[in-house]
Design an enzyme around this catalytic site. Structure first.
Site, mmCIF file in Angstrom:
data_model
loop_
_atom_site.group_PDB
_atom_site.id
_atom_site.type_symbol
_atom_site.label_atom_id
_atom_site.label_comp_id
_atom_site.label_asym_id
_atom_site.label_seq_id
_atom_site.Cartn_x
_atom_site.Cartn_y
_atom_site.Cartn_z
ATOM 1 C CD GLU A 1 41.506 35.022 41.477
ATOM 2 O OE1 GLU A 1 41.167 34.080 40.930
ATOM 3 O OE2 GLU A 1 42.495 35.882 41.029
ATOM 4 C CG ASP B 1 42.895 38.442 38.334
ATOM 5 O OD1 ASP B 1 41.968 37.372 38.579
ATOM 6 O OD2 ASP B 1 43.653 38.522 37.395
#
Length: 490
Positions: A263, A233
């Site tokens: 990400e 993340d």
């Protein structure tokens, strides 16, 4: 991944029910997902967040609490208990599905105690702009994890384990990012400058206690869960050197090449190229640029040239490192980063990621199962959202992908509203297949499958008449207006 025609599914969305049933639902669905052609699942963050059972997991509180301890008002997480999580992973793997864990290492939230420290305020939108004097602040930075009581790890986190936060309880009105004394902002984006700070208590990866704890936690998590890889993340806010070392360390411990995808919401080649350079291609990225193109195409069909949909995308420039997607939890309606791909275009978009040679495609659970939820929009008003269920269509595409998507790919990207491609016959697919889609009027294309005198039918059912190739393996394949047709051998 594309050589094996693997397909990932993001098995959650932002508004997944918080009744604690999610892990059990996964265990129930695993066999049918495997039979449909799903080869891996990206699961949501499994550890306790600051809001307990109501937290999506991105407001990370305790990485060691997988729904085991009474903390933040609940034992379970939003998705269930530790026992249910571990059982769901083993069930999925028993059906041949790999499991990827969502790893949130950028920040912590929901501290247990306040601490006094010295810090300097900076503009939240420009970390180069100091907006106040170096001063004493009081911040929520002490994490003692009272419910866990030192099990698995005795480390308590204090302000020196972090570099910044966004709240001084001595002055609630001041909107700033407070950089702690002796600390500095880390990662830089070539386009927008310092992006190290995102939210909560920003973890300092230069601190030796932090580095030791996160390496140890990674080993513990891998041993405890048996997962097959990671989705990282908030990648552009992390220390690239640290996360590369962390992943490589765990790969060495596991004795296998654990999957990793990051990400990184960077819609420019400089940021992406910087990342690949610093990580030596050891991690894939989600193709944000392709998603943006799909969203624009769905909203501006009259002006968007669909033949350019892959231009300046990750899957075009680095196909071996691209995870392609249509939608995810950040882009769905009512989220802050909302970039919707309109419902009419979803079948076309999924054909573009599932039925082509390049990229590792990821299906979004809310597109597969549908979704219904309410939340406030950016205007503060309440909205009710229905996301269409594309279950049957996607299962059809998955069947086509695992059965026929082999052999050379021939592109016919020669029109602004109608494009097509074929996967020509080879030893694994002896009759080939054809795909044609239109964002405007109905269309047709003369395309080659490499299979002479072969009859094809439209998998989507949009066109009932069959099509037969000539003695050279060519035929005029068709599609209806604003739709896609997938032509498979009868």
């Amino acid at each position: 991944m594309s050589e094996q025609n693997g397909v990932m599914m993001q098995f959650f969305h932002w508004y997944t029910t918080n009744d604690g049933s999610h892990w059990n639902q996964l265990a129930e669905e695993a066999q049918s997902l495997a039979e449909a052609g799903i080869s891996s699942l990206w699961l949501p963050p499994a550890y306790k967040g600051a809001n307990g059972e109501n937290d999506t997991g991105y407001g990370t509180y305790d990485l060691f609490d997988l729904g085991e301890f009474d903390q933040k008002g609940s034992k379970r997480t939003k998705y269930g208990t530790k026992e249910e999580y571990l059982r769901a992973i083993k069930t999925a793997q028993s059906h041949g599905i790999q499991v990827y864990a969502d790893i949130v290492l950028n920040h912590k939230m929901g501290a247990d105690h306040e601490e006094k420290l010295m810090a300097t305020p900076f503009d939240p939108n420009d970390h180069n702009n100091q907006i106040g004097e170096h001063q004493e602040i009081v911040a929520w930075t002490h994490f003692s994890f009272p419910g866990r009581k030192g099990k698995y790890s005795e480390l308590q986190w204090h302000w020196w384990h972090f570099s910044a936060t966004d709240l001084n309880t001595l002055d609630h009105d001041m909107k700033a990012v407070f950089l702690f004394e002796g600390k500095s902002f880390g990662e830089e984006d070539p386009e927008v400058g310092k992006v190290d700070y995102l939210m909560g208590c920003n973890i300092d990866f230069q601190n030796p206690d932090v580095r030791h704890e996160l390496f140890y936690w990674g080993e513990w998590y891998l041993e405890t869960t048996g997962i097959d890889g990671f989705r990282i993340d908030a990648l552009k806010h992390l220390d690239f050197e640290f996360i590369t070392e962390w992943i490589n360390h765990l790969r060495a411990k596991a004795g296998k090449n654990l999957f990793a995808v990051g990400e990184n919401w960077a819609e420019h080649t400089t940021g992406v190229e910087k990342f690949f350079s610093e990580t030596d291609g050891g991690m894939m990225l989600f193709d944000v640029d392709l998603h943006s193109n799909l969203s624009r195409a769905s909203k501006n069909a009259d002006s968007f040239d669909i033949s350019t949909v892959f231009e300046n995308t990750l899957v075009q420039n680095h196909p071996e490192l691209a995870v392609t997607f249509v939608s995810n939890h950040d882009t769905q309606p009512l989220q802050k980063m909302e970039t919707v791909v309109e419902a009419w275009f979803k079948p076309l978009a999924y054909a573009l990621i599932l039925l082509r040679k390049s990229g590792y495609p990821c299906i979004f659970a809310a597109d597969y199962y549908g979704a219904h939820y309410t939340d406030k929009g950016k205007d503060g008003q309440d909205y009710e959202i229905w996301m269409d269920r594309h279950h049957d269509l996607l299962n059809g595409f998955l069947y086509a992908r695992k059965t026929f998507c082999y052999g050379p790919q021939y592109d016919y990207f020669d029109h602004p509203t109608c494009i097509g491609w074929t996967r020509a016959s080879n030893e694994r697919n002896q009759k080939g297949m054809a795909v044609i889609l239109s964002t405007g009027d109905s269309g047709s294309k003369h395309m080659e499958t490499g299979s002479p005198n072969t009859t094809y039918y439209d998998l989507t059912g949009h066109i009932q008449e069959e099509i037969q190739t000539d003695e050279s393996g060519w035929a005029e394949f068709r599609c209806e207006a604003g739709s896609v047709s997938v032509w498979l051998p009868r």
